[in-house]
Scaffold this active site. Structure first.
Site, PDB file in Angstrom:
ATOM      1  NE  ARG A 170      42.177   8.456  -8.363  1.00  0.00           N
ATOM      2  CZ  ARG A 170      41.531   7.966  -9.406  1.00  0.00           C
ATOM      3  NH1 ARG A 170      41.849   8.347 -10.634  1.00  0.00           N
ATOM      4  NH2 ARG A 170      40.578   7.073  -9.261  1.00  0.00           N
ATOM      5  CE1 TYR A 213      39.601  15.067  -1.267  1.00  0.00           C
ATOM      6  CE2 TYR A 213      40.205  13.541  -3.012  1.00  0.00           C
ATOM      7  CZ  TYR A 213      39.531  13.810  -1.833  1.00  0.00           C
ATOM      8  OH  TYR A 213      38.794  12.835  -1.240  1.00  0.00           O
ATOM      9  CE  LYS A 255      45.805   5.153  -5.784  1.00  0.00           C
ATOM     10  NZ  LYS A 255      44.459   4.766  -5.617  1.00  0.00           N
ATOM     11  CG  HIS A 276      44.535   0.554  -7.802  1.00  0.00           C
ATOM     12  ND1 HIS A 276      43.424   1.081  -8.420  1.00  0.00           N
ATOM     13  CD2 HIS A 276      44.533   1.084  -6.562  1.00  0.00           C
ATOM     14  CE1 HIS A 276      42.779   1.880  -7.589  1.00  0.00           C
ATOM     15  NE2 HIS A 276      43.434   1.894  -6.446  1.00  0.00           N
ATOM     16  CB  SER A 322      39.013   4.510  -7.420  1.00  0.00           C
ATOM     17  OG  SER A 322      40.343   4.581  -7.872  1.00  0.00           O
ATOM     18  CB  ALA A 323      35.086   4.247  -4.633  1.00  0.00           C
ATOM     19  CB  CYS A 324      35.429  -1.146  -6.633  1.00  0.00           C
ATOM     20  SG  CYS A 324      34.692  -0.120  -7.908  1.00  0.00           S
ATOM     21  CE  LYS A 360      42.077  -0.275  -4.332  1.00  0.00           C
ATOM     22  NZ  LYS A 360      40.875   0.281  -4.975  1.00  0.00           N
ATOM     23  CG  ASP A 410      44.861   2.429  -2.871  1.00  0.00           C
ATOM     24  OD1 ASP A 410      43.778   2.067  -3.370  1.00  0.00           O
ATOM     25  OD2 ASP A 410      45.506   3.405  -3.278  1.00  0.00           O
ATOM     26  CG  ASN A 431      36.521  10.678  -3.400  1.00  0.00           C
ATOM     27  OD1 ASN A 431      36.741   9.513  -3.049  1.00  0.00           O
ATOM     28  ND2 ASN A 431      37.462  11.441  -3.944  1.00  0.00           N
ATOM     29  CB  SER A 432      34.264  12.622   2.695  1.00  0.00           C
ATOM     30  OG  SER A 432      33.315  11.611   2.958  1.00  0.00           O
ATOM     31  NE  ARG A 433      38.912   8.698  -1.169  1.00  0.00           N
ATOM     32  CZ  ARG A 433      39.175   7.545  -1.787  1.00  0.00           C
ATOM     33  NH1 ARG A 433      40.009   6.666  -1.259  1.00  0.00           N
ATOM     34  NH2 ARG A 433      38.603   7.262  -2.938  1.00  0.00           N
ATOM     35  CG  ASN A 478      32.608  -9.686   0.353  1.00  0.00           C
ATOM     36  OD1 ASN A 478      31.560 -10.077  -0.181  1.00  0.00           O
ATOM     37  ND2 ASN A 478      32.951  -8.410   0.403  1.00  0.00           N
TER      38      ASN A 478
HETATM   39  P1  GTP Z   1      39.814   3.560  -3.073  1.00  0.00           P
HETATM   40  O1  GTP Z   1      40.341   4.052  -1.773  1.00  0.00           O
HETATM   41  O2  GTP Z   1      39.171   4.627  -3.898  1.00  0.00           O
HETATM   42  O3  GTP Z   1      40.833   2.824  -3.869  1.00  0.00           O
HETATM   43  O4  GTP Z   1      38.551   2.589  -2.713  1.00  0.00           O
HETATM   44  P2  GTP Z   1      38.497   1.065  -2.227  1.00  0.00           P
HETATM   45  O5  GTP Z   1      38.630   0.151  -3.391  1.00  0.00           O
HETATM   46  O6  GTP Z   1      39.413   0.857  -1.084  1.00  0.00           O
HETATM   47  O7  GTP Z   1      36.961   0.927  -1.737  1.00  0.00           O
HETATM   48  P3  GTP Z   1      36.348   0.888  -0.256  1.00  0.00           P
HETATM   49  O8  GTP Z   1      36.676  -0.381   0.468  1.00  0.00           O
HETATM   50  O9  GTP Z   1      36.662   2.152   0.435  1.00  0.00           O
HETATM   51  O10 GTP Z   1      34.796   0.854  -0.598  1.00  0.00           O
HETATM   52  C1  GTP Z   1      34.184   1.841  -1.390  1.00  0.00           C
HETATM   53  C2  GTP Z   1      32.682   1.807  -1.245  1.00  0.00           C
HETATM   54  O11 GTP Z   1      32.183   0.511  -1.574  1.00  0.00           O
HETATM   55  C3  GTP Z   1      32.217   2.105   0.178  1.00  0.00           C
HETATM   56  O12 GTP Z   1      31.094   2.932   0.109  1.00  0.00           O
HETATM   57  C4  GTP Z   1      31.859   0.757   0.729  1.00  0.00           C
HETATM   58  O13 GTP Z   1      30.868   0.849   1.707  1.00  0.00           O
HETATM   59  C5  GTP Z   1      31.409  -0.015  -0.504  1.00  0.00           C
HETATM   60  N1  GTP Z   1      31.701  -1.470  -0.375  1.00  0.00           N
HETATM   61  C6  GTP Z   1      32.877  -2.037  -0.023  1.00  0.00           C
HETATM   62  N2  GTP Z   1      32.790  -3.378   0.038  1.00  0.00           N
HETATM   63  C7  GTP Z   1      31.510  -3.689  -0.297  1.00  0.00           C
HETATM   64  C8  GTP Z   1      30.790  -4.919  -0.409  1.00  0.00           C
HETATM   65  O14 GTP Z   1      31.304  -6.012  -0.198  1.00  0.00           O
HETATM   66  N3  GTP Z   1      29.481  -4.818  -0.806  1.00  0.00           N
HETATM   67  C9  GTP Z   1      28.889  -3.609  -1.054  1.00  0.00           C
HETATM   68  N4  GTP Z   1      27.607  -3.611  -1.424  1.00  0.00           N
HETATM   69  N5  GTP Z   1      29.534  -2.433  -0.936  1.00  0.00           N
HETATM   70  C10 GTP Z   1      30.828  -2.467  -0.567  1.00  0.00           C
HETATM   71  C1  SPV Z   2      41.762   5.958  -5.606  1.00  0.00           C
HETATM   72  O1  SPV Z   2      41.083   6.783  -6.239  1.00  0.00           O
HETATM   73  O2  SPV Z   2      42.037   4.820  -6.067  1.00  0.00           O
HETATM   74  C2  SPV Z   2      42.257   6.299  -4.266  1.00  0.00           C
HETATM   75  C3  SPV Z   2      42.046   7.668  -3.789  1.00  0.00           C
HETATM   76  O3  SPV Z   2      42.849   5.473  -3.607  1.00  0.00           O
HETATM   77  S1  SPV Z   2      43.227   8.771  -4.413  1.00  0.00           S
HETATM   78  O4  SPV Z   2      44.389   8.741  -3.523  1.00  0.00           O
HETATM   79  O5  SPV Z   2      42.622  10.094  -4.426  1.00  0.00           O
HETATM   80  O6  SPV Z   2      43.646   8.338  -5.727  1.00  0.00           O
HETATM   81 MN    MN Z   3      42.778   3.381  -4.560  1.00  0.00          MN
END
Ligand code: GTP
Ligand code: SPV
Ligand code: MN
Length: 601
Positions: free
Chosen positions: A86, A216, A225, A245, A267-269, A271, A294, A383-385, A512
């Site tokens: 994004r 993308y 989004k 979100h 994002s990427a934390c 979920k 998400d 950020n590969s998906r 968790n």
């Molecule tokens: P978006 O799709 O961007 O919204 O991301 P998301 O919030 O769904 O995050 P996702 O579950 O894909 O995790 C993102 C990254 O965080 C990955 O590299 C995971 O391996 C890492 N991760 C997820 N859960 C944990 C956790 O409990 N501990 C740690 N250390 N890393 C985690």
């Molecule tokens: C995010 O960034 O929170 C995602 C990936 O879920 S995207 O659809 O690219 O926004």
């Molecule tokens: Mn997301």
């Protein structure tokens, strides 16, 4: 192409022009007149259509076929290296006034912006096919479901939306005959995939999205989004519901008591991982199921919040996904999946950093270059998906199609914080919980372009996704709370706190469950907690840590409050609120003062 798809134009249901359909047809005609495509292709989401589009995409190198034995019916897509996430600086909320968009959004004047976009779109689809995608967000019978139409010149978008949304006739049915029916107009064109001409523009007052210059994910799958969050949040405030979100998960005890929990992490934390959690062996008989990974849409019923997942598939982060970290995700992406920007092995399989087993001796990286384990570059983009249907998820919740949604017992906020923020704590009440959400912060990730690892405030994980003034959004949260007689309890979690050695203190992922269990205990009025200035904190013996090999000191550190760090944190809250220029509701300012008083500040 012309010969293979004529049966789909005009589609059943839209051919017999009703007043509602006519509005759609007029709009499609208007966009086609502007963009001048070679043909117009109405998508119905059928298998036949998919096979056709896949075949075309393979011919044009939009998709690469993977090994049928290793990952059946799955494909690899490589986006342009300048187009991998994004782009928040190219994302605009074009409300009538700048005030409506508020201090956290890029705003541009709607008339001028439409003009600029018309210019960019003029003749943009010459020699190309224009696809029209009718889609529905939310279960078919949900009062919250929303209709969208996306026009696009990208087959990757069509094939992805086919997974991510309920596509085709289901949307036309819901549109029905009512000329005032609400539906979202989405226009997307790749143009020349040039970052200089990349704009993702939202016109909430017109229920319209126009996105150009990117191919993308969140920039172009307009259902996600753009509609489900930015336009969705704007509509939600007007219509008294919530677009968030948030993942949604179900958790069932061995005795069969079930709770649903919604969690907002940036994002990427984490979920998707949390939504697919598999409890460790110690929690035998406990079951976690996924409603959504998400986005959560929530409405008030009988004084409670009920949530639906508007999506039909997952667009998830690939790196780090393994049978160790997330077996349900691995099961989900084992077939019928589109991979974007991962590495391709010599035997036609996919590979990424963090996948189980040894790295391949040789592969083609996400850019299409030769790669070996000695290469300095990553094989898969951070950020590969994956794009995969939710039906693939072995842990899919049985009530995922329930139109009224699932009742939410707890809302969890969480970010990626190396320090300061404890593993888990509970807000004193709803308004305090809104304060926790409004001041949450997280280290930035590869999901958006820009620096990674910088702590920034990301209220309710909605900073990039709130389609209106953030102050009004905070007020909306407070107003919703006033209407709830049985509000969810609100918590904050942090899986990412680090020790002095720079390593994560908490094992995360399946473990968790231990935190989730405490949250459920609190919902049932059981779990122990100590009152602290920031909220209710578990002491180490309040968490079930049996059979977990973790150092006692690490647990103390995870649950500890460092007064110096919190002094800085509270100053950062003030700085953030001040930066918003007077839009923060009085109630939240009061909450901040109370928090500061708790630390004798
Ligand atoms: P978006 O799709 O961007 O919204 O991301 P998301 O919030 O769904 O995050 P996702 O579950 O894909 O995790 C993102 C990254 O965080 C990955 O590299 C995971 O391996 C890492 N991760 C997820 N859960 C944990 C956790 O409990 N501990 C740690 N250390 N890393 C985690
Ligand atoms: C995010 O960034 O929170 C995602 C990936 O879920 S995207 O659809 O690219 O926004
Ligand atoms: Mn997301």
């Amino acid at each position: 192409m012309k010969n293979l798809a004529p049966a789909i134009f005009p589609p059943k249901g839209i051919g017999d022009a009703t007043p509602a359909n006519k509005a759609v047809l007029d709009w499609v005609h208007e966009i086609a007149t502007l963009t001048q495509p070679e043909n117009v292709f109405w998508c119905d989401g059928s298998e036949r259509e998919k096979d056709f589009l896949v075949a075309e995409s393979l011919k044009q190198n939009v998709l690469i076929e993977l090994n049928e034995k290793k990952v059946p019916r799955s494909y690899l897509h490589r986006s342009s290296p300048n187009d991998v996430a994004r782009v928040e600086q190219c994302t605009f909320v074009c409300t009538t006034t700048k005030e409506e968009a508020g201090p956290t959004n890029n705003w541009s004047e709607p008339g001028e912006t439409y003009g600029k976009l018309r210019e960019l779109l003029s003749g943009a689809m010459r020699g190309r096919t224009m696809f029209v995608i009718p889609y529905l967000m939310g279960p078919a019978d949900s009062p919250l479901a929303k209709i969208g139409f996306e026009i696009t010149d990208s087959k990757y978008v069509v094939l992805s939306l086919r997974i991510m949304t309920r596509m085709g006739e289901i949307a036309l049915k819901r549109l029905g005959n009512d000329p005032s029916a609400e539906w979202n107009r989405g226009v997307h064109s790749l143009l020349d995939v040039n970052p200089e001409r990349r704009f993702i523009c939202h016109f909430p007052q017109d229920n319209t999205i126009i996105s150009v210059g990117s191919g993308y994910g969140g920039n172009v799958l307009l259902s996600k989004k753009c509609l489900a969050l930015r336009i969705g949040s704007y509509l939600a405030r007007k219509q008294n519901w919530m677009a968030e979100h948030m993942l949604i998960l179900g958790v069932e005890s061995p005795e069969g008591r079930k709770h649903y929990v919604a969690a907002a992490f940036p994002s990427a934390c984490g979920k998707t991982n949390f939504a697919m959690l598999i409890p460790p062996a110690h929690f035998q008989g406990w079951k976690v199921t996924t409603v959504g990974d998400d986005i959560g849409w929530m409405q008030i019923r009988d004084g409670r919040l009920y949530a639906v997942n508007p999506e039909n598939g997952y667009f998830g982060v690939v790196p780090g996904t393994s049978y160790k970290s997330n077996p349900n995700a691995m099961g989900s992406i084992a077939h019928d999946t589109i991979y974007t920007n991962v590495a391709l092995t010599d035997d036609g399989d996919v590979w990424w950093e963090g996948k189980d087993g040894e790295p391949p001796a040789h592969a083609i990286d996400w850019r299409g270059n030769e790669w070996t384990p000695q290469s300095s570059e990553k094989a898969a983009h951070p950020n590969s998906r994956f794009t995969t249907p939710m039906r693939n998820n072995p842990a899919l919740d049985p009530d995922v199609e329930k139109g009224e949604g699932v009742p939410i017992s707890a809302i969890i906020f969480g970010g990626r914080r190396s320090d300061t923020v404890p593993l888990v704590y509970q807000a004193f009440d709803w308004d305090h919980g809104v304060y926790l959400g409004s001041t949450m912060a997280s280290e930035t990730t590869a999901a958006a372009t820009g620096a990674v690892g910088r702590v920034r405030r990301d209220p309710m994980a909605m900073l990039p996704f709130c389609g209106y003034n953030i102050g009004d959004y905070f007020q909306h949260w407070l107003d919703i709370g006033k209407q709830l007689t049985n509000p969810p309890l609100i918590f904050n979690v942090n899986w990412f706190r680090k020790g002095a050695d720079g390593k994560f203190l908490w094992p995360g992922f399946g473990e968790n469950m231990r935190v989730l269990k405490w949250i459920i205990d609190r919902c049932e009025g059981n779990g122990g907690a100590l009152k602290s200035p920031i909220g209710w904190l578990p002491s180490p013996h309040d968490l079930d840590l049996a059979e977990l090999h973790i150092d006692h000191n690490a647990v103390d550190e995870l649950l500890g409050l460092d007064h110096e760090e919190w002094q800085k944190e509270i100053a950062a809250h003030k700085e953030f609120f001040d930066s918003l220029g007077g839009v923060v509701p009085e109630e939240l300012q009061k909450q901040r003062e109370q928090l500061a008083a708790g630390f004798d500040l």
